[in-house]
Design an enzyme around this catalytic site. Structure first.
Site, short mmCIF file in Angstrom:
data_model
loop_
_atom_site.label_atom_id
_atom_site.label_comp_id
_atom_site.label_asym_id
_atom_site.label_seq_id
_atom_site.Cartn_x
_atom_site.Cartn_y
_atom_site.Cartn_z
N THR A 1 5.91 0.45 2.39
CA THR A 1 6.97 1.20 3.05
C THR A 1 6.32 2.23 3.97
O THR A 1 5.70 3.19 3.49
CB THR A 1 7.88 1.90 2.02
OG1 THR A 1 8.52 0.90 1.22
CG2 THR A 1 8.94 2.73 2.72
N LEU B 1 0.83 -1.21 0.00
CA LEU B 1 0.00 0.00 0.00
C LEU B 1 0.86 1.26 0.00
O LEU B 1 2.04 1.21 0.39
CB LEU B 1 -0.92 -0.02 1.22
CG LEU B 1 -1.90 -1.21 1.24
CD1 LEU B 1 -2.38 -1.50 2.65
CD2 LEU B 1 -3.08 -0.92 0.32
N PRO B 2 0.29 2.41 -0.40
CA PRO B 2 1.10 3.62 -0.59
C PRO B 2 1.61 4.28 0.68
O PRO B 2 2.68 4.89 0.67
CB PRO B 2 0.14 4.56 -1.33
CG PRO B 2 -0.93 3.70 -1.88
CD PRO B 2 -1.07 2.56 -0.94
N LYS C 1 14.40 -0.42 5.59
CA LYS C 1 13.95 0.15 4.33
C LYS C 1 14.10 1.67 4.32
O LYS C 1 14.52 2.26 3.32
CB LYS C 1 12.49 -0.23 4.08
CG LYS C 1 11.88 0.37 2.80
CD LYS C 1 12.60 -0.10 1.55
CE LYS C 1 12.12 0.62 0.30
NZ LYS C 1 10.76 0.29 -0.12
N LYS D 1 8.10 10.92 -0.19
CA LYS D 1 7.45 10.33 0.99
C LYS D 1 8.45 9.56 1.84
O LYS D 1 8.48 9.69 3.08
CB LYS D 1 6.33 9.39 0.54
CG LYS D 1 5.58 8.72 1.69
CD LYS D 1 4.97 7.39 1.30
CE LYS D 1 5.99 6.27 1.34
NZ LYS D 1 5.42 4.92 1.21
#
Length: 309
Positions: free
Chosen positions: A89, A56-57, A179, A254
Site C-alpha cells: 500500500t 512491503l511496508p 486502496k 501510515k
C-alpha cells in the site's frame, strides 16, 4: 500478510523463490519448500522465475526493492520475469513512477512477455489488497489493480489463488488510489464504531446487544459486523486477543497519511480522516504502534466490555 499469501500460492502448485530482510521469515518459508534468493536483483535474474510479487511496508521500501542498487529492475541482461506485481500500500504517484521505471527497464531476451504487452520491457501492475491477515490466510482478499490490460490478465491466475475479488481499476496507480480511499473509510468507520460502543457501554448498554443493533440497522459496517473492536463481542478478532495481530495502528496511521497526501495533491478535503489520523496517532504515541487499529476503542475512548453498575 506476505507469508500467508505465499502459502496460498504454494498450495496452488507454484514453486516459490523468496527474499526478505528478515532471515527468520525466509527460513520459515524455506521450511515449507521455498527457495531463498540473496537479493531482489538475484531473484529477477534467476532462470525459471516467471513473476515477482512484492508486499512491503512503505513507498520507500518499494522504491528500494525495484530501483535500488540491488533492485529488481537492475538485473544485468534484462529482467527475466515479464510480470511484476506490487501488493504494497503506497501512494498513487509512486506506483505510477515505478510503472514508468519498469517500462524503461529491459526484459531478458528469453522472457515470454505478457500477452498484449511490450516484448522489450517487464510489466508492473499495482495490486494492493484489502481483507487483512484473515483474508490473506483464507485466500479471500480483494485485489485493487492498476496497469496495462495485458498485465492485469496475466496476473489474474496468481491473484485468484490469494483472493476472491480481483478488480480492474484502470491505469497504473489507480489500484493504489482505490486502496487509499478504502482505508480512509475503514479508519473513519472503525473510529465511529469504537466511539459509539464506548458511549453505549457507559450509558448502560450491553456492547454485544448494541453491536447486534448496529448490524441490523443503518450503522452496519465491516468494523461492526466482522471486526468488532470491543472485547467479548466477537471471537477470533484482535479485540478478543488483547488487540494482538491484525492490522497495526502504525499501518493505519501510515495509510491515513497517504490519504492526506493524495488529497493535498488533488485539492480534495478530508477533515474526517484527518481527525481519525490524529486519534490513531495517539495510540501509536502511547506505545500502541503494533496493536490492532481496533485498540482505538480502549486507548482513545477508554472503552470496556463491562457496563457500569
Amino acid at each position: 500478510m506476505g507469508s500467508r499469501m505465499a502459502a496460498n500460492l504454494q498450495q496452488g502448485g507454484h514453486q516459490l523463490v523468496v527474499h526478505d530482510r528478515s532471515i527468520a521469515a525466509m527460513e520459515e518459508a524455506c521450511k515449507d519448500g521455498a527457495e531463498a534468493a540473496s537479493s531482489p536483483v538475484a531473484m529477477a535474474s534467476q532462470e525459471g522465475v516467471d513473476v515477482i510479487i512484492t508486499m512491503l511496508p512503505s513507498a520507500q521500501h518499494v522504491r528500494e526493492v525495484y530501483c535500488g542498487q540491488d533492485g529488481i529492475l537492475k538485473a544485468k541482461g534484462g529482467v527475466r520475469p515479464a510480470l511484476l506485481i506490487d501488493s504494497s500500500t503506497i501512494d498513487p504517484p509512486t506506483a505510477r513512477d515505478l510503472s514508468a521505471a519498469a517500462t524503461a527497464a529491459a526484459l531478458h531476451h528469453d522472457a515470454q512477455p505478457c500477452s498484449g504487452c511490450s516484448a522489450a520491457h517487464p510489466t508492473l501492475i499495482d495490486a494492493p489488497v484489502s481483507g487483512g491477515i484473515t483474508g490473506a490466510s483464507k485466500a479471500t482478499l480483494t485485489f485493487m489493480c492498476g496497469g496495462e490490460k495485458g498485465g492485469l490478465a496475466a496476473a489474474e491466475p496468481y491473484l485468484k489463488l490469494m483472493g476472491k475479488n480481483i478488480v480492474n481499476c484502470g491505469q497504473s496507480g489507480n489500484g493504489q488510489a482505490a486502496k487509499v480511499c478504502n482505508n480512509l473509510v475503514l479508519g473513519v468507520s472503525m473510529a465511529a464504531v469504537a466511539e459509539g460502543l464506548a458511549l453505549g457501554t457507559k450509558l448502560g448498554l450491553d456492547p454485544k446487544l448494541l453491536s447486534d443493533i448496529f448490524n441490523s440497522s443503518s450503522a452496519r459496517c465491516w468494523s461492526s459486523d466482522s471486526y468488532n473492536p470491543c472485547p467479548g463481542v466477537m471471537e477470533g478478532v484482535p479485540a478478543s486477543k488483547d488487540y494482538k495481530g491484525g492490522f497495526a495502528c502504525k499501518l493505519m496511521s501510515k495509510d491515513l497519511g497517504l490519504a492526506a497526501a493524495a488529497a493535498q495533491h488533488c485539492g480534495a478535503k478530508v477533515p474526517m480522516s484527518e481527525e481519525a489520523a490524529r486519534l490513531y496517532q495517539q495510540v501509536v504515541d502511547a506505545e500502541g504502534a503494533d496493536l490492532d487499529f481496533g485498540s482505538i476503542f480502549k486507548h482513545v475512548y477508554n472503552g470496556t466490555s463491562t457496563m457500569p453498575v
